[in-house]
Write an enzyme that holds these catalytic residues in place. Structure first.
Site, PDB file in Angstrom:
ATOM      1  N   LYS A 143      39.656  49.229  28.877  1.00 35.16           N
ATOM      2  CA  LYS A 143      39.496  47.802  28.592  1.00 35.16           C
ATOM      3  C   LYS A 143      38.106  47.506  28.038  1.00 35.16           C
ATOM      4  O   LYS A 143      37.945  46.682  27.135  1.00 35.16           O
ATOM      5  CB  LYS A 143      39.756  46.993  29.862  1.00 35.16           C
ATOM      6  CG  LYS A 143      41.226  47.013  30.285  1.00 35.16           C
ATOM      7  CD  LYS A 143      41.442  46.430  31.673  1.00 35.16           C
ATOM      8  CE  LYS A 143      42.923  46.512  32.050  1.00 35.16           C
ATOM      9  NZ  LYS A 143      43.205  46.049  33.420  1.00 35.16           N
ATOM     10  N   ASP A 200      44.745  38.379  33.199  1.00 35.01           N
ATOM     11  CA  ASP A 200      45.998  39.091  33.425  1.00 35.01           C
ATOM     12  C   ASP A 200      47.189  38.146  33.515  1.00 35.01           C
ATOM     13  O   ASP A 200      48.337  38.587  33.516  1.00 35.01           O
ATOM     14  CB  ASP A 200      45.924  39.914  34.713  1.00 35.01           C
ATOM     15  CG  ASP A 200      45.503  41.355  34.462  1.00 35.01           C
ATOM     16  OD1 ASP A 200      45.673  41.832  33.317  1.00 35.01           O
ATOM     17  OD2 ASP A 200      45.025  42.010  35.403  1.00 35.01           O
ATOM     18  N   GLN A 239      41.311  44.361  39.141  1.00 32.49           N
ATOM     19  CA  GLN A 239      42.150  45.532  38.934  1.00 32.49           C
ATOM     20  C   GLN A 239      42.941  45.851  40.200  1.00 32.49           C
ATOM     21  O   GLN A 239      42.370  45.997  41.279  1.00 32.49           O
ATOM     22  CB  GLN A 239      41.295  46.740  38.527  1.00 32.49           C
ATOM     23  CG  GLN A 239      42.079  48.001  38.253  1.00 32.49           C
ATOM     24  CD  GLN A 239      43.006  47.867  37.050  1.00 32.49           C
ATOM     25  OE1 GLN A 239      42.679  47.200  36.069  1.00 32.49           O
ATOM     26  NE2 GLN A 239      44.152  48.508  37.110  1.00 32.49           N
TER      27      GLN A 239
END
Length: 294
Positions: free
Chosen positions: A53, A120, A97
């Site tokens: 990322k 997200d 995460q």
């Protein structure tokens, strides 16, 4: 028949090139988007994914802020890190995460995020807006993997209106939000969401124009399950370590023989994964554009 490869690497590269142009336009206005990541622990898959990322950020010209906590971090440590990311004006959007270490309530941590910074698209507010199909000022980031799947299908000319899509798996990050997204007005697919308790899964898959497998069971989807010419997207990932070399490799949910039956097939690795990362960057840039009124 040999399936056309749905090349996530190539498609993501094209998308990131377009995003880079948008970033340049933002910078011309004095706006620099920034992505933050919060990683807790040392899960190999998570470490690799977060590193990817940050490479994506560098490719498109946006800033990145990395917060790493040890596996011994307490829930309060995670709460404090989330509060700092919420308050950091240099962070346009960020991700927590997953998975988090045992003992830390993942849902509670996600709820602490600023919904506008939830890159997200997994905050309860954003998932609720996905259910409602709202837009305009209430527009929210879409979950990255579902959005990446729709984007890739569109770029390969796989039309979805009126198509029967069977999603195998009901997880929070893929299955459940994907069913909602695919049935949204303008996409207009008909979706059957299946799972481990679905009777005669083979029969359900055989009916599908599009199959999306996201359960983490290697080789679950067999060639004889698939309607000839169907589009098949493999989202399942199982990390297997070779006993001889000690090296890990990724295996998907779709058996290799499906390539001889399907019309389109996304591989593992190199299929949906790169699109997920690209859509994460897209969410960060889109939020920066929204703030700028562009």
């Amino acid at each position: 028949m040999v399936a056309t490869k749905l090349d996530g690497n190539a498609t993501a590269a094209a998308l990131k090139s377009e995003i880079a142009e948008r970033v340049s336009a933002l910078k011309a206005e004095g706006i620099v988007p920034g992505l933050g990541t919060l990683l807790v622990g040392e899960d190999p898959g998570s470490i690799s994914y977060v590193a990817g990322k940050h490479r994506d950020c560098a490719e498109v010209g946006i800033e990145s802020v990395r917060v790493d906590l040890p596996a011994s971090a307490t829930e309060q440590d995670v709460r404090d890190a989330i509060a700092e990311l919420n308050a950091n004006d240099a962070v346009t959007g960020y991700i927590v995460q997953l998975p988090l270490p045992a003992g830390i309530d993942e849902n509670a941590m996600l709820e602490l995020m600023d919904p506008a910074k939830d890159s997200d698209g997994l905050h309860p507010t954003n998932l609720g807006r996905l259910v409602l199909g709202v837009s305009g000022e209430l527009h929210s980031p879409l979950p990255c993997t579902p959005a990446g799947i729709v984007e890739m299908l569109g770029r390969y000319g796989v039309t979805l209106p009126g198509k029967h899509v069977v999603v195998v798996g009901r997880g929070l990050t893929v299955g459940r939000p994907l069913g909602l997204l695919l049935t949204r007005k303008g996409i207009d697919a008909t979706v059957t969401l299946t799972h481990s308790r679905t009777p005669n899964l083979e029969k359900e898959v055989r009916r599908a124009d599009v199959v999306i497998a996201a359960v983490g069971v290697p080789g679950l989807i067999k060639a004889h399950w698939v309607k000839p010419g169907a589009a098949v997207l493999d989202v399942g990932i199982t990390r297997v370590v070779d006993d001889t070399t000690g090296k890990a490799r990724l295996i998907g949910d779709v058996d290799s023989g499906v390539a001889e039956v399907a019309g389109f097939l996304s591989p593992v690795p190199g299929g949906v994964g790169p699109m997920t990362r690209a859509m994460l960057v897209e969410n960060v840039v889109a939020e920066a554009e929204r703030r700028a009124g562009l």
